[in-house]
Every structure is written in C-alpha cells, then in structure tokens.
Write a protein that holds these residues in place. Structure first.
Motif, PDB file in Angstrom:
ATOM      1  N   PHE A 201       0.872  -1.177   0.000  1.00  0.00           N
ATOM      2  CA  PHE A 201       0.000   0.000   0.000  1.00  0.00           C
ATOM      3  C   PHE A 201       0.903   1.219   0.000  1.00  0.00           C
ATOM      4  O   PHE A 201       1.815   1.322   0.820  1.00  0.00           O
ATOM      5  N   LYS A 202       0.638   2.155  -0.908  1.00  0.00           N
ATOM      6  CA  LYS A 202       1.497   3.332  -1.011  1.00  0.00           C
ATOM      7  C   LYS A 202       0.725   4.423  -1.749  1.00  0.00           C
ATOM      8  O   LYS A 202       0.134   4.180  -2.797  1.00  0.00           O
ATOM      9  N   THR A 203       0.745   5.612  -1.204  1.00  0.00           N
ATOM     10  CA  THR A 203      -0.047   6.690  -1.803  1.00  0.00           C
ATOM     11  C   THR A 203       0.722   7.458  -2.877  1.00  0.00           C
ATOM     12  O   THR A 203       0.110   8.012  -3.790  1.00  0.00           O
ATOM     13  N   GLU A 204       2.065   7.512  -2.773  1.00  0.00           N
ATOM     14  CA  GLU A 204       2.871   8.246  -3.748  1.00  0.00           C
ATOM     15  C   GLU A 204       4.121   7.447  -4.088  1.00  0.00           C
ATOM     16  O   GLU A 204       4.878   7.057  -3.190  1.00  0.00           O
ATOM     17  N   SER A 205       4.369   7.228  -5.377  1.00  0.00           N
ATOM     18  CA  SER A 205       5.505   6.392  -5.780  1.00  0.00           C
ATOM     19  C   SER A 205       6.848   7.030  -5.458  1.00  0.00           C
ATOM     20  O   SER A 205       7.848   6.338  -5.273  1.00  0.00           O
ATOM     21  N   GLY A 206       6.902   8.356  -5.377  1.00  0.00           N
ATOM     22  CA  GLY A 206       8.164   9.042  -5.154  1.00  0.00           C
ATOM     23  C   GLY A 206       8.481   9.348  -3.697  1.00  0.00           C
ATOM     24  O   GLY A 206       9.497   9.988  -3.410  1.00  0.00           O
ATOM     25  N   ARG A 207       7.646   8.865  -2.778  1.00  0.00           N
ATOM     26  CA  ARG A 207       7.862   9.177  -1.367  1.00  0.00           C
ATOM     27  C   ARG A 207       7.735   7.920  -0.515  1.00  0.00           C
ATOM     28  O   ARG A 207       7.162   6.914  -0.921  1.00  0.00           O
ATOM     29  N   SER A 208       8.307   8.003   0.700  1.00  0.00           N
ATOM     30  CA  SER A 208       8.185   6.947   1.716  1.00  0.00           C
ATOM     31  C   SER A 208       8.667   5.591   1.220  1.00  0.00           C
ATOM     32  O   SER A 208       8.103   4.555   1.573  1.00  0.00           O
ATOM     33  N   GLY A 209       9.737   5.631   0.416  1.00  0.00           N
ATOM     34  CA  GLY A 209      10.385   4.397  -0.014  1.00  0.00           C
ATOM     35  C   GLY A 209      11.672   4.178   0.746  1.00  0.00           C
ATOM     36  O   GLY A 209      11.716   4.338   1.973  1.00  0.00           O
ATOM     37  N   MET A 210      12.729   3.835   0.020  1.00  0.00           N
ATOM     38  CA  MET A 210      14.028   3.631   0.656  1.00  0.00           C
ATOM     39  C   MET A 210      15.112   4.346  -0.158  1.00  0.00           C
ATOM     40  O   MET A 210      14.967   4.547  -1.360  1.00  0.00           O
ATOM     41  N   ILE A 211      16.181   4.716   0.534  1.00  0.00           N
ATOM     42  CA  ILE A 211      17.370   5.261  -0.112  1.00  0.00           C
ATOM     43  C   ILE A 211      18.466   4.213   0.020  1.00  0.00           C
ATOM     44  O   ILE A 211      18.735   3.713   1.110  1.00  0.00           O
ATOM     45  N   MET A 212      19.086   3.872  -1.104  1.00  0.00           N
ATOM     46  CA  MET A 212      20.071   2.803  -1.142  1.00  0.00           C
ATOM     47  C   MET A 212      21.447   3.361  -1.507  1.00  0.00           C
ATOM     48  O   MET A 212      21.563   4.229  -2.384  1.00  0.00           O
ATOM     49  N   ILE A 213      22.489   2.867  -0.836  1.00  0.00           N
ATOM     50  CA  ILE A 213      23.859   3.199  -1.207  1.00  0.00           C
ATOM     51  C   ILE A 213      24.413   2.039  -2.034  1.00  0.00           C
ATOM     52  O   ILE A 213      24.619   0.943  -1.503  1.00  0.00           O
ATOM     53  N   PRO A 214      24.641   2.239  -3.342  1.00  0.00           N
ATOM     54  CA  PRO A 214      25.197   1.147  -4.149  1.00  0.00           C
ATOM     55  C   PRO A 214      26.548   0.702  -3.594  1.00  0.00           C
ATOM     56  O   PRO A 214      27.398   1.530  -3.251  1.00  0.00           O
ATOM     57  N   ASN A 215      26.736  -0.596  -3.497  1.00  0.00           N
ATOM     58  CA  ASN A 215      27.971  -1.118  -2.918  1.00  0.00           C
ATOM     59  C   ASN A 215      29.208  -0.633  -3.659  1.00  0.00           C
ATOM     60  O   ASN A 215      30.219  -0.272  -3.041  1.00  0.00           O
ATOM     61  N   ASP A 216      29.145  -0.611  -4.986  1.00  0.00           N
ATOM     62  CA  ASP A 216      30.326  -0.213  -5.756  1.00  0.00           C
ATOM     63  C   ASP A 216      30.644   1.270  -5.574  1.00  0.00           C
ATOM     64  O   ASP A 216      31.811   1.675  -5.625  1.00  0.00           O
ATOM     65  N   ARG A 217      29.635   2.081  -5.319  1.00  0.00           N
ATOM     66  CA  ARG A 217      29.858   3.510  -5.103  1.00  0.00           C
ATOM     67  C   ARG A 217      30.542   3.748  -3.758  1.00  0.00           C
ATOM     68  O   ARG A 217      31.451   4.564  -3.646  1.00  0.00           O
ATOM     69  N   PHE A 218      30.091   3.011  -2.726  1.00  0.00           N
ATOM     70  CA  PHE A 218      30.738   3.118  -1.425  1.00  0.00           C
ATOM     71  C   PHE A 218      32.188   2.642  -1.530  1.00  0.00           C
ATOM     72  O   PHE A 218      33.107   3.279  -1.028  1.00  0.00           O
ATOM     73  N   GLU A 219      32.383   1.515  -2.197  1.00  0.00           N
ATOM     74  CA  GLU A 219      33.730   0.951  -2.319  1.00  0.00           C
ATOM     75  C   GLU A 219      34.669   1.878  -3.083  1.00  0.00           C
ATOM     76  O   GLU A 219      35.851   1.996  -2.752  1.00  0.00           O
ATOM     77  N   GLU A 220      34.150   2.563  -4.096  1.00  0.00           N
ATOM     78  CA  GLU A 220      34.979   3.471  -4.877  1.00  0.00           C
ATOM     79  C   GLU A 220      35.507   4.621  -4.015  1.00  0.00           C
ATOM     80  O   GLU A 220      36.655   5.054  -4.174  1.00  0.00           O
ATOM     81  N   ILE A 221      34.675   5.103  -3.088  1.00  0.00           N
ATOM     82  CA  ILE A 221      35.057   6.247  -2.266  1.00  0.00           C
ATOM     83  C   ILE A 221      35.922   5.823  -1.083  1.00  0.00           C
ATOM     84  O   ILE A 221      36.935   6.459  -0.781  1.00  0.00           O
ATOM     85  N   LEU A 222      35.526   4.744  -0.407  1.00  0.00           N
ATOM     86  CA  LEU A 222      36.256   4.270   0.775  1.00  0.00           C
ATOM     87  C   LEU A 222      36.488   2.759   0.641  1.00  0.00           C
ATOM     88  O   LEU A 222      35.826   1.947   1.315  1.00  0.00           O
ATOM     89  N   PRO A 223      37.413   2.360  -0.206  1.00  0.00           N
ATOM     90  CA  PRO A 223      37.598   0.928  -0.477  1.00  0.00           C
ATOM     91  C   PRO A 223      37.980   0.110   0.754  1.00  0.00           C
ATOM     92  O   PRO A 223      37.482  -1.015   0.929  1.00  0.00           O
ATOM     93  N   ASP A 224      38.841   0.637   1.619  1.00  0.00           N
ATOM     94  CA  ASP A 224      39.260  -0.128   2.791  1.00  0.00           C
ATOM     95  C   ASP A 224      38.108  -0.332   3.766  1.00  0.00           C
ATOM     96  O   ASP A 224      37.946  -1.414   4.346  1.00  0.00           O
ATOM     97  N   VAL A 225      37.315   0.718   3.949  1.00  0.00           N
ATOM     98  CA  VAL A 225      36.164   0.608   4.846  1.00  0.00           C
ATOM     99  C   VAL A 225      35.190  -0.431   4.313  1.00  0.00           C
ATOM    100  O   VAL A 225      34.695  -1.292   5.050  1.00  0.00           O
ATOM    101  N   TRP A 226      34.930  -0.367   3.020  1.00  0.00           N
ATOM    102  CA  TRP A 226      33.982  -1.307   2.427  1.00  0.00           C
ATOM    103  C   TRP A 226      34.469  -2.746   2.565  1.00  0.00           C
ATOM    104  O   TRP A 226      33.752  -3.619   3.061  1.00  0.00           O
ATOM    105  N   ARG A 227      35.684  -3.001   2.157  1.00  0.00           N
ATOM    106  CA  ARG A 227      36.188  -4.377   2.123  1.00  0.00           C
ATOM    107  C   ARG A 227      36.397  -4.962   3.512  1.00  0.00           C
ATOM    108  O   ARG A 227      36.154  -6.152   3.730  1.00  0.00           O
ATOM    109  N   ASN A 228      36.850  -4.143   4.449  1.00  0.00           N
ATOM    110  CA  ASN A 228      37.213  -4.676   5.764  1.00  0.00           C
ATOM    111  C   ASN A 228      36.105  -4.573   6.806  1.00  0.00           C
ATOM    112  O   ASN A 228      36.106  -5.322   7.789  1.00  0.00           O
TER     113      ASN A 228
END
Length: 283
Positions: free
Chosen positions: A119-146
């Motif tokens: 059930f959802k009243t608006e498709s653009g609201r009240s969803g989720m925000i996702m951090i793509p794994n490859d984007r996180f790894e590109e910025i902080l590779p050591d943090v991501w991997r370890n």
C-alpha cells in the motif's frame, strides 16, 4: 527469468511490477486483519510477522531466487515461509546495515531481503534510499572491504558532509569522509515494485511523511555455517565481559534457544541443520 545483474555491482536490484495489484491487495488485507495475539509482533522493529501462502507469489519467489543464484555469486536455496509487514507510521530508520539477521547468520553473502510496498499513496515518497555497494567501495575501499562487505549490524549518522560509522558488534565509532546523502539512490517504487538487496547494502527509510505498508520476504542458503566461537564473541559475550549487557537480548530471545542447545554439542552447524533440529523439537 528476472534480470538481477545489478546485484553484482550495486548489491541491489529493482523489479517493477513484481507483485500484481491483486497479490498486493491480498497481502494488504492480511496485514489489516492481523491480530497481534495470533502472530509474532517484533517490539524492537515494530513489525508484524505472519505466514504467507499465495501460490502465485511463491512461484515468483522461487523463479527470482533461481535467477539470483544463476546471475550472481550468491547461492540461495531457501525461501522464508513468513512475511514481515511494516508501516511507515511506525518505522523511520536512518542509515544502517541489517542487524538481527547478521547475529543469526554471521555472514550476508547468501542473505537477501525483498522489500515491496503493498500500500502506497505516492511512488516518489516513503520508499528507501540505497547506497550502491560499488559507489561506497569506490570512495572508501578499505572501509567497504574490511568493515562492510558481507557484514552487518552497523549504523551511520550524518555530521555535515561526513558520516559517523558505528559498529554495533565492536562498539567502534569512526568519522568517515563520506556524505551518504550525496551518493544515495532513491528508486521510485509504486505498489508491487520490488527492491531486492543483499543484507550488507547500506540503506535508510526515505521518509515517513505518507502512509506506506511494505511486505518483506527473505532468502537464505541452508549451507550457511554458524560458528559457536563467532556467536559467543560477536553476539553473546562472556558473562563477565564488557559485551554481556548487549548479549542480554540474545540470551533472553526464544529464537536463539536452539543455538544454545546445539552449541552444547557442536562447534558449528549449518542453517539447514538448525532448521531440522527445530523441526524435530517442535513436531
């Protein structure tokens, strides 16, 4: 077959119209009819858990699970027979990786959550925000991997254009040179659209300004090995140790009683062996 190759880079994939309107309506009616005295209410996460038995949904879940195993390096062979319902009126999580499932599985290589609004009243609201794994790894590779890859039980809080990282296993806190809000994706999802993600993907609630009810299904691998040493070091803690206070939740939770019983005679067991032990115990 569903295309889920985005999982190999992002850690998540979006499948439009995974549930039909009719299937979503059936699940939403089940959510509305649930009596908390008859079904499990998770007081910590304010979610309601019930069994699902819609044949067409089971068929889709089976096909999708096979697609993930075929197209990624995850191996999945078990669909949870329960569905977890959550309302935006009760939940508004900040940045995190999954917590409770990490304690019970000890690795997120072969664990997926399937989040779909029913059930959802608006498709653009009240969803989720996702951090793509490859984007996180590109910025902080050591943090991501370890610290994050195939792991969980972490939280993140924005401090200006930086982010405070908290590991709820070790209690470690680190200020990271990353702005999660600047790199997050916001998939636009309507009723029936699925966000499928591995347990180690960092994510948060988009907002709770509109009413949204979601259903969550889960995939596992019955060959996942659960270690006694890791369980006590990571989740329980020694009775005279600093982590004992955190371990009270595990010690008092009926779900983990079978863990304690099996660890009396086993140094490790698989998820499949745990489920078989539980089945025999309660049959």
């Amino acid at each position: 077959m569903y295309n889920v190759t985005d999982i190999n880079t992002k850690g998540y994939a979006v499948i439009k119209n995974f549930l039909s309107q009719e299937e979503a309506d059936i699940l939403y009616a089940q959510f509305n009819e649930i009596n908390q005295n008859q079904y499990t209410f998770n007081a910590i996460y304010k979610t309601i858990i019930a069994h699902h038995n819609i044949p067409s949904v089971w068929d889709k879940l089976q096909i999708l699970m096979e697609a993930i195993t075929a197209q990624t390096d995850s191996n999945l062979d078990l669909i949870d027979d329960k569905v977890e319902f959550a309302s935006s009126k009760l939940l508004n999580f900040s940045w995190h990786q999954e917590h409770e499932s990490y304690h019970s599985l000890q690795s997120f290589k072969d664990f997926f959550r399937l989040w779909v609004p029913i059930f959802k009243t608006e498709s653009g609201r009240s969803g989720m925000i996702m951090i793509p794994n490859d984007r996180f790894e590109e910025i902080l590779p050591d943090v991501w991997r370890n610290r994050l890859y195939h792991k969980g039980a972490t939280r993140f809080y924005s401090e200006g254009n930086k982010t405070r990282f908290i590991d709820d296993i070790t209690d470690e806190e680190v200020l990271l040179d990353i702005d999660l809000h600047a790199i997050g994706d916001i998939p636009e999802v309507a009723v029936g659209d699925l966000i499928l993600f591995r347990g180690d993907v960092v994510h948060m609630t988009q907002d709770n300004n509109t009413l949204r009810v979601s259903a969550v299904f889960k995939y596992y691998n019955k060959q996942t090995v659960i270690s006694k040493e890791t369980f006590y070091n990571m989740s329980v803690g020694p009775e005279d140790g600093a982590t004992f206070e955190k371990g009270k939740f595990i010690r008092s939770n009926k779900f983990y009683q079978n863990y304690f019983e099996l660890f009396e005679t086993h140094d490790s067991f698989t998820l499949g062996e745990l489920l078989e032990y539980s089945r025999k115990k309660y049959s």
